[in-house]
Design a protein around this motif. Structure first.
Motif, PDB file in Angstrom:
ATOM      1  N   VAL A  24       0.820  -1.221   0.000  1.00  0.00           N
ATOM      2  CA  VAL A  24       0.000   0.000   0.000  1.00  0.00           C
ATOM      3  C   VAL A  24       0.850   1.266   0.000  1.00  0.00           C
ATOM      4  O   VAL A  24       0.584   2.198  -0.778  1.00  0.00           O
ATOM      5  N   PRO A  25       1.909   1.365   0.834  1.00  0.00           N
ATOM      6  CA  PRO A  25       2.726   2.602   0.799  1.00  0.00           C
ATOM      7  C   PRO A  25       3.349   2.853  -0.576  1.00  0.00           C
ATOM      8  O   PRO A  25       3.445   4.011  -1.014  1.00  0.00           O
ATOM      9  N   PHE A  26       3.778   1.789  -1.257  1.00  0.00           N
ATOM     10  CA  PHE A  26       4.350   1.948  -2.591  1.00  0.00           C
ATOM     11  C   PHE A  26       3.295   2.418  -3.584  1.00  0.00           C
ATOM     12  O   PHE A  26       3.541   3.307  -4.411  1.00  0.00           O
ATOM     13  N   VAL A  27       2.104   1.845  -3.500  1.00  0.00           N
ATOM     14  CA  VAL A  27       1.029   2.235  -4.414  1.00  0.00           C
ATOM     15  C   VAL A  27       0.634   3.690  -4.175  1.00  0.00           C
ATOM     16  O   VAL A  27       0.298   4.421  -5.128  1.00  0.00           O
ATOM     17  N   GLN A  28       0.717   4.143  -2.924  1.00  0.00           N
ATOM     18  CA  GLN A  28       0.429   5.555  -2.641  1.00  0.00           C
ATOM     19  C   GLN A  28       1.402   6.469  -3.376  1.00  0.00           C
ATOM     20  O   GLN A  28       1.029   7.547  -3.848  1.00  0.00           O
ATOM     21  N   LYS A  29       2.649   6.027  -3.505  1.00  0.00           N
ATOM     22  CA  LYS A  29       3.635   6.808  -4.270  1.00  0.00           C
ATOM     23  C   LYS A  29       3.233   6.889  -5.740  1.00  0.00           C
ATOM     24  O   LYS A  29       3.423   7.920  -6.390  1.00  0.00           O
ATOM     25  N   LEU A  30       2.673   5.778  -6.257  1.00  0.00           N
ATOM     26  CA  LEU A  30       2.213   5.782  -7.648  1.00  0.00           C
ATOM     27  C   LEU A  30       1.055   6.753  -7.834  1.00  0.00           C
ATOM     28  O   LEU A  30       0.969   7.444  -8.863  1.00  0.00           O
ATOM     29  N   HIS A  31       0.152   6.810  -6.860  1.00  0.00           N
ATOM     30  CA  HIS A  31      -0.957   7.762  -6.952  1.00  0.00           C
ATOM     31  C   HIS A  31      -0.442   9.201  -6.900  1.00  0.00           C
ATOM     32  O   HIS A  31      -0.937  10.076  -7.628  1.00  0.00           O
ATOM     33  N   GLU A  32       0.552   9.439  -6.070  1.00  0.00           N
ATOM     34  CA  GLU A  32       1.118  10.781  -5.983  1.00  0.00           C
ATOM     35  C   GLU A  32       1.801  11.158  -7.295  1.00  0.00           C
ATOM     36  O   GLU A  32       1.665  12.292  -7.783  1.00  0.00           O
ATOM     37  N   PHE A  76      -2.197  -2.051 -12.726  1.00  0.00           N
ATOM     38  CA  PHE A  76      -2.044  -3.431 -12.258  1.00  0.00           C
ATOM     39  C   PHE A  76      -1.682  -3.446 -10.775  1.00  0.00           C
ATOM     40  O   PHE A  76      -2.276  -4.185  -9.981  1.00  0.00           O
ATOM     41  N   LEU A  77      -0.722  -2.610 -10.403  1.00  0.00           N
ATOM     42  CA  LEU A  77      -0.296  -2.556  -9.001  1.00  0.00           C
ATOM     43  C   LEU A  77      -1.374  -1.935  -8.118  1.00  0.00           C
ATOM     44  O   LEU A  77      -1.584  -2.366  -6.983  1.00  0.00           O
ATOM     45  N   MET A  78      -2.057  -0.929  -8.636  1.00  0.00           N
ATOM     46  CA  MET A  78      -3.095  -0.263  -7.849  1.00  0.00           C
ATOM     47  C   MET A  78      -4.283  -1.175  -7.571  1.00  0.00           C
ATOM     48  O   MET A  78      -5.007  -0.983  -6.591  1.00  0.00           O
ATOM     49  N   PHE A  79      -4.477  -2.156  -8.448  1.00  0.00           N
ATOM     50  CA  PHE A  79      -5.597  -3.076  -8.248  1.00  0.00           C
ATOM     51  C   PHE A  79      -5.401  -3.956  -7.016  1.00  0.00           C
ATOM     52  O   PHE A  79      -6.377  -4.296  -6.328  1.00  0.00           O
ATOM     53  N   ILE A  80      -4.171  -4.361  -6.732  1.00  0.00           N
ATOM     54  CA  ILE A  80      -3.942  -5.380  -5.686  1.00  0.00           C
ATOM     55  C   ILE A  80      -4.494  -4.939  -4.328  1.00  0.00           C
ATOM     56  O   ILE A  80      -5.193  -5.728  -3.665  1.00  0.00           O
ATOM     57  N   PRO A  81      -4.243  -3.705  -3.859  1.00  0.00           N
ATOM     58  CA  PRO A  81      -4.873  -3.304  -2.592  1.00  0.00           C
ATOM     59  C   PRO A  81      -6.399  -3.354  -2.656  1.00  0.00           C
ATOM     60  O   PRO A  81      -7.058  -3.783  -1.695  1.00  0.00           O
TER      61      PRO A  81
END
Length: 556
Positions: free
Chosen positions: A245-253, A417-422
């Motif tokens: 989740v913390p990594f995906v938050q970086k992608l959203h940012e 793809f990564l954002m889907f996993i959470p």
């Protein structure tokens, strides 16, 4: 023969019961393992006949949910497939307890016998009325969503056809589209709550009738969780929250900065580029032809597969009014072929049909002639590994679909793809908590969903959308209503697909060889055995997700 020419005949339930009774009597009289296995071939034929007719009826009903003939046929199978499943379990128990079991276990494999054991936990004649009602309720949900007529620019669109506007380049357009889209769910909230409440109570009663405290154990048995259970999945969810989740938050940012926005709102969720998301070029027919060219180049096996699919017209992908939403692949056993159902809507999701659903279909195609049919009874995390990995194996040909924006698509696909996993993991935790607490009110379920969103998707802001802010988003997710405990399989498979992505970037042919072995072995091995055999890390093992994230961090 083309799919439209496939004959259809409703199964004769009385004859089917008599045939299964004769099979069971034959098992009891069998004098040797060889004689018993010969009898088992007749079982295969019976099952294939039932599944072929029921799948044809289901697909044709989904193609037009207002067709009165196939609506009646769907109702027939909703009522009678629980009886069929009970006949299967009765027969399997004769095999399971046969004096010739050792011979049969050697022929069918240890996975098949474990699945027979699980089937005993999932089906019983006493459950049939509840299972019939469960089928009625899931069909009612599908029909409700298919009935959506959303006013938009002078016409009425269904949910699938609204997708391009939900991710439009113009922020005001997508904000307006989301408001119109959400209104359908707001207007039907009471009905959606009622259907789901009835499903939870129904499934809980099924679990309790089988001697369990709630639905979870019977739900896991239905999903053939034959080599891992609640403990492993709970550990997986925890790793996703802690490590991914913390990594995906970086992608959203990073996405927010790319879009030039001060803040991301829910109507920005599916948007990746300021100039709009890349979309496939060409007509649906041209997209299918591009898919054929791609699979011609990927391998001789995929070339033959796509040629046969096109020749037999085993795609129904055009979005239409009165058509069921969503997409899937189903096998037609008597034709040894898959069928792909989807709703093209002019977005990148159209290309995903040619990669993801064709990943399922290709695996079914190459193993359709396996002499041991049990080896094709895949657990879903295995099946989804086939499809989600194919999304990456086909990346070198994305210029056929997106032209000059192929690079943008690859970037979007990887982030999405990564954002889907959470999200997918959150769906599983939601279902787990709902079925562990079946007396929750509809309002409490929505509050639970919103609480979990804040853990798994902390960036999410619903602004002035009251329905979403109060936790209503999950009611658009078919799997929550139709297929309890399925969704986590996508997430487990995603970890495998990411491993294949890293592997193919270094050695494409080596990764493809492993993937082909993974596909051909199918259900002859347990999922965890299969992963070890083909060189993949176990997604449940502590540290697997952390290692993948560390590698992603280096390349960010």
């Amino acid at each position: 023969m083309k799919f439209t020419e496939f004959p259809y005949e409703r199964i004769d339930l009385d004859k089917l019961k008599a045939d299964f009774l004769a099979l069971c009597e034959g098992v009891d009289k069998a004098q040797s393992g060889e004689e018993l296995f010969a009898l088992h071939q007749k079982y295969y034929k019976l099952v294939d006949d039932v599944m072929t007719e029921s799948v044809i009826a289901s697909i044709r009903n989904d193609i037009d949910m207002t067709d009165p003939f196939y609506e009646q046929e769907r109702a027939f199978y909703d009522a009678n497939m629980p009886i069929f499943r009970n006949l299967l379990v009765d027969y399997q128990m004769w095999i399971y307890h046969s004096p010739h079991r050792a011979y049969m276990e050697e022929k069918l494999g240890h996975v098949a016998f474990k699945n027979m054991e699980l089937a005993q936990k999932a089906v019983d004649i006493s459950l049939i009325p509840l299972m019939q009602k469960e089928n009625e309720l899931t069909t009612e949900y599908s029909k409700l969503l298919a009935s959506a007529k959303i006013p938009w620019e002078g016409e009425n669109l269904n949910l699938s056809l609204m997708t391009p506007y939900l991710t439009a380049e113009d922020r005001e357009v997508r904000k307006k589209a989301w408001k119109a889209y959400t209104k359908f769910f707001e207007d039907n909230a009471e009905k959606l709550d009622s259907i789901y409440d009835a499903l939870v109570k129904n499934r809980t009663e099924q679990g309790q009738m089988m001697g369990y405290p709630d639905f979870t154990e019977i739900g896991y048995a239905r999903m053939n969780r034959n080599c891992y259970g609640e403990r492993e999945i709970a550990s997986f969810r925890q790793q996703v929250k802690r490590d991914l989740v913390p990594f995906v938050q970086k992608l959203h940012e990073r996405r927010r900065e790319r879009l030039g926005l001060d803040k991301l709102y829910y109507y920005d969720e599916g948007v990746f580029f300021k100039e709009g998301n890349p979309a496939p070029i060409g007509t649906p027919e041209e997209i299918l032809k591009a898919g054929q060219k791609m699979y011609d180049a990927l391998s001789p096996e995929t070339a033959k597969f796509m040629q046969d699919m096109m020749k037999m017209e085993l795609f129904d992908v055009l979005g239409r009014k009165n058509k069921r939403t969503g997409g899937y692949m189903e096998m037609l056993p008597n034709y040894h072929m898959p069928f792909i159902f989807a709703n093209f809507n002019g977005t990148a999701g159209d290309c995903d049909v040619i990669t993801h659903e064709c990943g399922h279909a290709f695996q079914g195609y190459i193993t359709a002639d396996l002499p041991i049919h049990e080896h094709n009874q895949l657990t879903m995390e295995t099946a989804e590994t086939h499809s989600m990995s194919m999304e990456f194996f086909t990346e070198p040909w994305m210029d056929l679909f997106f032209g000059t924006r192929a690079k943008d698509y690859l970037s979007m696909h990887f982030e999405e793809f990564l954002m889907f996993i959470p999200y997918g993991t959150m769906v599983d935790e939601f279902q787990n908590m709902v079925y562990k607490n079946p007396k929750m009110t509809p309002k409490e379920r929505k509050l639970l969903w919103r609480t979990l969103e804040q853990e798994y998707k902390p960036h999410l802001d619903y602004a002035d959308n009251t329905f979403m802010e109060e936790g209503g988003f999950w009611q658009k997710q078919h799997h929550i209503y139709d297929l309890p405990y399925y969704y986590i399989d996508y997430c487990i498979a995603s970890i495998n697909a990411l491993q294949y992505k890293a592997w193919m970037d270094k050695d494409f042919q080596g990764a493809w060889k492993s993937y082909m072995e993974f596909s051909k072995c199918s259900a002859s091995l347990f999922f965890t055995e299969l992963e070890e055999k083909v060189g993949l890390m176990n997604p449940f093992k502590e540290g697997t997700i952390k290692k993948i994230v560390e590698d992603l961090e280096k390349n960010l």
